[in-house]
Design an enzyme around this catalytic site. Sequence first.
Site, PDB file in Angstrom:
ATOM      1  N   ASP A  66       0.869  -1.165   0.000  1.00 45.76           N
ATOM      2  CA  ASP A  66       0.000   0.000   0.000  1.00 45.76           C
ATOM      3  C   ASP A  66       0.909   1.219   0.000  1.00 45.76           C
ATOM      4  O   ASP A  66       1.650   1.447   0.962  1.00 45.76           O
ATOM      5  CB  ASP A  66      -0.884  -0.022   1.254  1.00 45.76           C
ATOM      6  CG  ASP A  66      -1.798   1.185   1.364  1.00 45.76           C
ATOM      7  OD1 ASP A  66      -1.614   2.175   0.614  1.00 45.76           O
ATOM      8  OD2 ASP A  66      -2.689   1.168   2.242  1.00 45.76           O
ATOM      9  N   VAL A  67       0.882   1.998  -1.061  1.00 46.03           N
ATOM     10  CA  VAL A  67       1.846   3.084  -1.204  1.00 46.03           C
ATOM     11  C   VAL A  67       1.518   4.295  -0.342  1.00 46.03           C
ATOM     12  O   VAL A  67       2.255   5.284  -0.364  1.00 46.03           O
ATOM     13  CB  VAL A  67       1.994   3.511  -2.678  1.00 46.03           C
ATOM     14  CG1 VAL A  67       2.641   2.401  -3.495  1.00 46.03           C
ATOM     15  CG2 VAL A  67       0.654   3.927  -3.274  1.00 46.03           C
ATOM     16  N   TYR A 159      -8.948  15.751  -6.363  1.00 45.30           N
ATOM     17  CA  TYR A 159      -8.087  15.154  -7.387  1.00 45.30           C
ATOM     18  C   TYR A 159      -7.296  16.224  -8.131  1.00 45.30           C
ATOM     19  O   TYR A 159      -6.093  16.081  -8.368  1.00 45.30           O
ATOM     20  CB  TYR A 159      -8.951  14.343  -8.358  1.00 45.30           C
ATOM     21  CG  TYR A 159      -8.192  13.614  -9.436  1.00 45.30           C
ATOM     22  CD1 TYR A 159      -7.497  12.445  -9.151  1.00 45.30           C
ATOM     23  CD2 TYR A 159      -8.189  14.084 -10.752  1.00 45.30           C
ATOM     24  CE1 TYR A 159      -6.817  11.758 -10.156  1.00 45.30           C
ATOM     25  CE2 TYR A 159      -7.517  13.406 -11.752  1.00 45.30           C
ATOM     26  CZ  TYR A 159      -6.833  12.247 -11.446  1.00 45.30           C
ATOM     27  OH  TYR A 159      -6.151  11.576 -12.431  1.00 45.30           O
ATOM     28  N   THR A 194      -7.501   3.336 -21.052  1.00 43.63           N
ATOM     29  CA  THR A 194      -7.034   2.171 -20.306  1.00 43.63           C
ATOM     30  C   THR A 194      -8.093   1.068 -20.389  1.00 43.63           C
ATOM     31  O   THR A 194      -9.187   1.265 -20.933  1.00 43.63           O
ATOM     32  CB  THR A 194      -6.799   2.537 -18.840  1.00 43.63           C
ATOM     33  OG1 THR A 194      -8.053   2.967 -18.263  1.00 43.63           O
ATOM     34  CG2 THR A 194      -5.780   3.667 -18.710  1.00 43.63           C
TER      35      THR A 194
END
Length: 253
Positions: A66-67, A159, A194
């Site tokens: 988990d970054v 964001y 994507t």
Amino acid sequence: MGSYPSLNGKVVLITGGSRGIGAQTARAFAAQGARVCVVGRDQAALAAVVEEITALGGTAMSAVADVTDAAALAAARGVVEAELGPVEVLGAFAGGQGYPATTAELTEQRWRQVLDSDLTSAFLTVQTFLPGMVEHGRGVVLTMSSSAGRQPSQANLAYGVANAGLVMLTRHLATELGPRGIRVNCLAPSSIRTETVAANMPEAVQAQVAAKHPLARLGTPQDVAGAALFLASDDAAWLTGLTIDVAGGRVTN
């Protein structure tokens, strides 16, 4: 993609490497002869990326982390250094959370969650792997912003703010670390097709979004990966502190 001999043998670590832009960038580096580690939370998806790379003769491994957790990142660093060696090219690509929402709809919890996943994660990732680069007097860091951090968009406010913060994080680090032989640049993609976009955005909507770009198409993960290869290579040895808009010409500064 172009050929970048200077990337051959480099140890490259990509967060957010289980799918999408991160996974394609990992494949692209491996195709240049780099030794790649992909990091993320989805162990099965990471394993699939590694399997695909190794099946084509590349060198790859994965580390589940988990970054947003400094301890988990430190553990990942130990794993990759033990198997591949010190990281020489770092792609802090984890993030997302850009789903549209009005500011009135944003809760405090959601605000903090988005900033953690997009901005704090990049800070912690760089802080974790930076000591090895400083020790060896060289390295490349690539951060991942978004067109939403370059101009207002339909993405939620948190964001946009987080991705604008990534641009300044990049410029600050480039100034601070340049004398240590470390280059830092940022990629800011616009609308990228994507797997998730292809599966969830109707074709008609994709066409409408594509028409808003001067190049009249959506971007691809390969487009972003190509820019990443160039910035990481010796061909970009005099470039640092930049944000590259991988946006099909749809940029407002």
